[in-house]
Design an enzyme around this catalytic site. Structure first.
Site, PDB file in Angstrom:
ATOM      1  N   GLU A 132      74.875  24.261  15.083  1.00 32.37           N
ATOM      2  CA  GLU A 132      73.884  25.299  15.383  1.00 32.37           C
ATOM      3  C   GLU A 132      73.118  25.732  14.130  1.00 32.37           C
ATOM      4  O   GLU A 132      72.002  26.229  14.221  1.00 32.37           O
ATOM      5  CB  GLU A 132      74.595  26.504  16.027  1.00 32.37           C
ATOM      6  N   HIS A 185      95.224   6.801  17.812  1.00 29.69           N
ATOM      7  CA  HIS A 185      95.401   5.926  18.978  1.00 29.69           C
ATOM      8  C   HIS A 185      94.239   6.106  19.939  1.00 29.69           C
ATOM      9  O   HIS A 185      94.396   5.922  21.142  1.00 29.69           O
ATOM     10  CB  HIS A 185      96.734   6.241  19.651  1.00 29.69           C
ATOM     11  N   LYS A 209      68.489  30.275  26.612  1.00 33.53           N
ATOM     12  CA  LYS A 209      68.801  31.607  27.161  1.00 33.53           C
ATOM     13  C   LYS A 209      67.593  32.139  27.938  1.00 33.53           C
ATOM     14  O   LYS A 209      67.721  32.708  29.011  1.00 33.53           O
ATOM     15  CB  LYS A 209      69.151  32.592  26.033  1.00 33.53           C
TER      16      LYS A 209
HETATM   17  O1  PA5 Z   1      76.085  31.847  16.348  1.00 36.32           O
HETATM   18  C1  PA5 Z   1      75.409  32.476  17.130  1.00 36.32           C
HETATM   19  O2  PA5 Z   1      74.545  33.286  16.763  1.00 36.32           O
HETATM   20  C2  PA5 Z   1      75.603  32.312  18.622  1.00 36.32           C
HETATM   21  O3  PA5 Z   1      76.527  31.327  18.924  1.00 36.32           O
HETATM   22  C3  PA5 Z   1      76.063  33.618  19.237  1.00 36.32           C
HETATM   23  O4  PA5 Z   1      77.292  33.981  18.668  1.00 36.32           O
HETATM   24  C4  PA5 Z   1      76.221  33.514  20.769  1.00 36.32           C
HETATM   25  O5  PA5 Z   1      75.026  33.079  21.346  1.00 36.32           O
HETATM   26  C5  PA5 Z   1      76.623  34.851  21.347  1.00 36.32           C
HETATM   27  O6  PA5 Z   1      75.671  35.817  21.017  1.00 36.32           O
HETATM   28  P1  PA5 Z   1      76.002  37.357  21.091  1.00 36.32           P
HETATM   29  O7  PA5 Z   1      77.052  37.658  20.095  1.00 36.32           O
HETATM   30  O8  PA5 Z   1      74.710  38.036  20.783  1.00 36.32           O
HETATM   31  O9  PA5 Z   1      76.474  37.635  22.482  1.00 36.32           O
END
Ligand code: PA5
Length: 424
Positions: free
Chosen positions: A276, A297, A412
């Protein structure tokens, strides 16, 4: 203290490996990259100096001590994966026997939600709702579900819920303020996947008996290295340089392969962090999870004989939490003669790791080893900080902003539009 061993890369040769000199030559970039990172004002490596964070968590934990049998974390992505890793890595430590049981939802699969619902004693359960934005649909729906269950059971919401969210914004903040639900703030300048060493990971960890001070101690040691200008002393930079230089040679897949069952979930956490943060604008390194020895394995056939497009990153634990010998319960069989030598599972695992490493090196497959003395709070803190800071450096190598997630946000947005179209 952890140790990064990359000597196999030089043994492999120019096409698929890299020399120590090539890696060290990157060191001239450290100062510039540190300046760039600093200018992005990210708090993940400074929050660990904030004593009030630990004080607040400890104060709350003391207040609720003995009150709950089950802790349920409601959250997704960076709000849950670090906790998942902490739980799985440290659950075998001896001080955990009387601690509440930790359940982490991480998804909206009704099968999982139902399973947790049937496993907990609602009267003795604390729900920790964790969402930085305070409006992520998955977390909000988990919250709505369990809140309703508590209401149906006539339980007082303020006794069973605590929120971890933004200081000012979002639906959760609004509800917390309105209903006086205990809440903790997620620092604005720390993204979910970099937040395991904030209240996001530390609160649930503390409630199940993990020594959060030690996590922070370990993290600080690597953070101090991260700020060093000399590459020889900066493990996070060495790691990022290796990942980047090898990616330039077509090794765009990074396999994280701990030889420790307890660290299996570290790979889940790291997968998100790397993917990410760096997967942007056509760049990226694909993280892949593997586990030693199980994957010897399985995926090792591909790693060692398939396309040479991977860097294998082993994690080796010098002293595993258990020490078990393999008895020779067939002394009459000549085939088992070796077993009279009192071989342990531990030694077998070590030798299998060495054998795998040798086989990969023999086939010119780049591999490195991160070695830790044992699985403990301190060492886990070191690993979290090593990966977070090396990913920050990788962002600079790739000249991308590692601390947002526009493509995740797009998904989203479309999901929200679909929901509104279907139901409004
Ligand atoms: O790393 C990130 O920013 C995302 O993976 C968020 O943690 C995830 O989308 C959850 O978001 P939030 O904490 O706003 O609910």
């Amino acid at each position: 203290m952890l140790y990064l061993n990359f000597e196999n890369l030089a043994k492999i040769g120019k096409t698929h490996g890299i020399t120590r000199a090539e890696i060290l030559a990157q060191g001239k970039l450290i100062e510039k990259y540190l300046r760039e990172i600093e200018s992005k004002n990210q708090g993940f490596y400074t929050i660990i100096d904030d004593k009030s964070q630990l004080q607040n968590i400890n104060k709350y934990a003391k207040k609720v001590e003995g009150k709950y049998k089950d802790i349920v974390v409601l959250g997704i992505g960076g709000s849950a994966l670090g906790t998942l890793c902490l739980k799985h890595a440290l659950r075998y430590l001896p001080n955990k026997s009387k601690a509440p049981k930790l359940h982490i939802v991480t998804n909206i699969d009704p099968v999982k939600i139902k399973k947790i619902e049937s496993d907990i004693d609602f009267k003795k359960t604390l729900f920790i709702v964790i969402s930085k934005s305070g409006s992520t649909i998955e977390t909000i729906s988990q919250y709505l579900y369990f809140r309703q269950k508590c209401k149906d059971k006539k339980l007082k919401i303020t006794d069973h819920f605590v929120f971890v969210t933004d200081e000012k914004e979002g639906i959760l903040r609004m509800i917390a303020d309105k209903e006086k639900i205990t809440s903790f703030d997620v620092p604005k300048n720390i993204e979910g996947r970099f937040s395991v060493l904030t209240v996001v990971g530390l609160l649930p960890a503390r409630l199940i008996g993990i020594k959060i001070e030690e996590l922070i101690e370990g993290a600080k040691r690597i953070r101090d290295e991260f700020l060093k200008k000399n590459i020889e002393e900066n493990t996070p930079f060495q790691l990022a340089a290796i990942q980047y230089l090898l990616a330039k040679k077509g090794k765009n897949i990074n396999v994280l392969m701990p030889y420790s069952q307890e660290l299996d979930f570290l790979s889940i956490w790291y997968t998100q962090l790397l993917a990410e943060s760096i997967g942007k604008k056509g760049n990226g390194i694909t993280p892949l999870r593997a586990l030693g020895v199980s994957d010897q394995h399985s995926q090792i056939q591909l790693f060692n004989d398939g396309p040479n497009d991977k860097l294998i990153m082993f994690i080796e634990v010098e002293k595993l939490s258990e020490n078990l010998y393999i008895p020779n319960s067939h002394p009459e069989l000549k085939e088992f003669e070796l077993m009279n030598k009192k071989i342990s599972f531990n030694r077998l695992l070590e030798l299998e790791k060495q054998g795998t490493e040798m086989a990969l090196t023999h086939n010119n497959r780049p591999n490195i080893t991160i070695k830790i003395p044992k699985v403990s709070e301190e060492n886990l803190g070191e690993l979290f900080m090593l990966f977070e800071t090396s990913v920050a450096f990788l962002g600079e190598f790739y000249k991308i902003y590692a601390f947002d997630q526009p493509a995740v946000e797009l998904g989203k947005k479309f999901t929200k539009e679909l929901l509104l179209k279907e139901y409004l």
